[in-house]
Design a protein around this motif. Structure first.
Motif, PDB file in Angstrom:
ATOM      1  N   ILE A 175       1.006  -1.077   0.110  1.00 30.42           N
ATOM      2  CA  ILE A 175       0.449  -0.305   0.071  1.00 30.42           C
ATOM      3  C   ILE A 175       0.642   1.221   0.285  1.00 30.42           C
ATOM      4  O   ILE A 175       0.504   2.310  -0.429  1.00 30.42           O
ATOM      5  CB  ILE A 175      -0.919   0.008   0.617  1.00 30.42           C
ATOM      6  CG1 ILE A 175      -1.918   1.026   0.741  1.00 30.42           C
ATOM      7  CG2 ILE A 175      -0.708   0.254   2.417  1.00 30.42           C
ATOM      8  CD1 ILE A 175      -3.000   0.492   0.063  1.00 30.42           C
ATOM      9  N   SER A 176       2.217   1.057   0.564  1.00 32.65           N
ATOM     10  CA  SER A 176       3.036   2.630   0.352  1.00 32.65           C
ATOM     11  C   SER A 176       3.707   2.600  -0.733  1.00 32.65           C
ATOM     12  O   SER A 176       4.559   3.690  -1.260  1.00 32.65           O
ATOM     13  CB  SER A 176       3.404   2.241   1.481  1.00 32.65           C
ATOM     14  OG  SER A 176       4.715   1.065   1.609  1.00 32.65           O
ATOM     15  N   ALA A 198      -5.459   0.053  -4.859  1.00 35.23           N
ATOM     16  CA  ALA A 198      -5.985  -0.788  -3.673  1.00 35.23           C
ATOM     17  C   ALA A 198      -7.402  -0.540  -3.454  1.00 35.23           C
ATOM     18  O   ALA A 198      -7.814  -1.353  -2.893  1.00 35.23           O
ATOM     19  CB  ALA A 198      -4.855  -0.685  -3.206  1.00 35.23           C
ATOM     20  N   ILE A 199      -7.773   0.771  -2.956  1.00 36.77           N
ATOM     21  CA  ILE A 199      -9.495   1.222  -2.596  1.00 36.77           C
ATOM     22  C   ILE A 199     -10.213   0.656  -3.712  1.00 36.77           C
ATOM     23  O   ILE A 199     -11.391   0.242  -3.375  1.00 36.77           O
ATOM     24  CB  ILE A 199      -9.025   2.503  -2.505  1.00 36.77           C
ATOM     25  CG1 ILE A 199      -8.143   3.516  -1.434  1.00 36.77           C
ATOM     26  CG2 ILE A 199     -10.619   2.968  -2.396  1.00 36.77           C
ATOM     27  CD1 ILE A 199      -7.728   4.532  -1.027  1.00 36.77           C
ATOM     28  N   GLU A 205      -3.512 -10.988  -6.312  1.00 32.56           N
ATOM     29  CA  GLU A 205      -3.233 -10.448  -7.084  1.00 32.56           C
ATOM     30  C   GLU A 205      -2.147  -9.950  -7.482  1.00 32.56           C
ATOM     31  O   GLU A 205      -0.404  -9.981  -7.477  1.00 32.56           O
ATOM     32  CB  GLU A 205      -3.445 -11.780  -8.367  1.00 32.56           C
ATOM     33  CG  GLU A 205      -3.659 -13.076  -8.447  1.00 32.56           C
ATOM     34  CD  GLU A 205      -4.914 -13.708  -9.287  1.00 32.56           C
ATOM     35  OE1 GLU A 205      -5.519 -12.423 -10.479  1.00 32.56           O
ATOM     36  OE2 GLU A 205      -4.828 -14.611  -9.261  1.00 32.56           O
ATOM     37  N   GLN A 206      -2.634  -8.538  -7.453  1.00 33.75           N
ATOM     38  CA  GLN A 206      -1.763  -7.625  -7.642  1.00 33.75           C
ATOM     39  C   GLN A 206      -1.059  -7.344  -6.253  1.00 33.75           C
ATOM     40  O   GLN A 206      -0.075  -6.351  -6.696  1.00 33.75           O
ATOM     41  CB  GLN A 206      -2.828  -5.843  -7.833  1.00 33.75           C
ATOM     42  CG  GLN A 206      -3.903  -6.473  -9.032  1.00 33.75           C
ATOM     43  CD  GLN A 206      -3.215  -6.172 -10.219  1.00 33.75           C
ATOM     44  OE1 GLN A 206      -2.246  -5.258 -10.103  1.00 33.75           O
ATOM     45  NE2 GLN A 206      -3.725  -7.324 -11.154  1.00 33.75           N
ATOM     46  N   ALA A 207      -1.585  -7.424  -5.216  1.00 36.23           N
ATOM     47  CA  ALA A 207      -0.271  -6.899  -4.394  1.00 36.23           C
ATOM     48  C   ALA A 207       0.641  -7.987  -4.317  1.00 36.23           C
ATOM     49  O   ALA A 207       1.748  -7.689  -3.971  1.00 36.23           O
ATOM     50  CB  ALA A 207      -1.205  -6.942  -3.086  1.00 36.23           C
ATOM     51  N   LYS A 235       8.297  -7.485  -6.544  1.00 35.14           N
ATOM     52  CA  LYS A 235       8.624  -7.273  -7.208  1.00 35.14           C
ATOM     53  C   LYS A 235      10.097  -6.175  -6.033  1.00 35.14           C
ATOM     54  O   LYS A 235      10.358  -5.574  -6.689  1.00 35.14           O
ATOM     55  CB  LYS A 235       8.049  -6.041  -7.809  1.00 35.14           C
ATOM     56  CG  LYS A 235       7.688  -6.621  -9.267  1.00 35.14           C
ATOM     57  CD  LYS A 235       7.142  -4.843 -10.365  1.00 35.14           C
ATOM     58  CE  LYS A 235       6.072  -5.914 -11.179  1.00 35.14           C
ATOM     59  NZ  LYS A 235       5.340  -5.682 -11.659  1.00 35.14           N
ATOM     60  N   LEU A 236       9.188  -5.497  -5.154  1.00 32.65           N
ATOM     61  CA  LEU A 236       9.821  -4.656  -3.939  1.00 32.65           C
ATOM     62  C   LEU A 236      11.076  -6.170  -3.158  1.00 32.65           C
ATOM     63  O   LEU A 236      11.777  -5.616  -2.547  1.00 32.65           O
ATOM     64  CB  LEU A 236       8.787  -3.866  -2.582  1.00 32.65           C
ATOM     65  CG  LEU A 236       8.319  -3.858  -3.202  1.00 32.65           C
ATOM     66  CD1 LEU A 236       6.963  -3.282  -2.639  1.00 32.65           C
ATOM     67  CD2 LEU A 236       8.259  -1.846  -3.853  1.00 32.65           C
ATOM     68  N   LEU A 237      10.643  -7.538  -3.040  1.00 33.37           N
ATOM     69  CA  LEU A 237      11.326  -8.104  -2.729  1.00 33.37           C
ATOM     70  C   LEU A 237      12.695  -8.368  -3.238  1.00 33.37           C
ATOM     71  O   LEU A 237      13.910  -8.319  -2.780  1.00 33.37           O
ATOM     72  CB  LEU A 237      10.666  -9.393  -2.187  1.00 33.37           C
ATOM     73  CG  LEU A 237       9.746  -8.924  -1.181  1.00 33.37           C
ATOM     74  CD1 LEU A 237       9.175 -10.540  -0.631  1.00 33.37           C
ATOM     75  CD2 LEU A 237      10.330  -8.597   0.378  1.00 33.37           C
TER      76      LEU A 237
END
Length: 53
Positions: A3-4, A12-13, A40-42, A48-50
């Motif tokens: 979310i950040s 997300a909303i 799936e989106q999250a 990608k972040l990891l």
């Protein structure tokens, strides 16, 4: 964590709103599809972040 991420808040909303709308409409198939899409989106963003760490 996701979310950040940049450009994640509004989608997300919208995804959570779609889940809630489907539940309110008593449409379990649409609610499941919307929930799966949201997860799936999250997950895609989290991966990608990891990987970038």
């Amino acid at each position: 964590m996701t979310i950040s991420s940049s450009n994640r808040r509004e989608p997300a909303i919208a995804e959570m709103t779609a889940i809630l709308d489907a539940i309110k409409s008593r449409d379990p198939d649409r609610a499941e599809a919307a929930a799966r899409h949201h997860v799936e989106q999250a997950w895609s963003i989290a991966q990608k972040l990891l990987r970038s760490r």
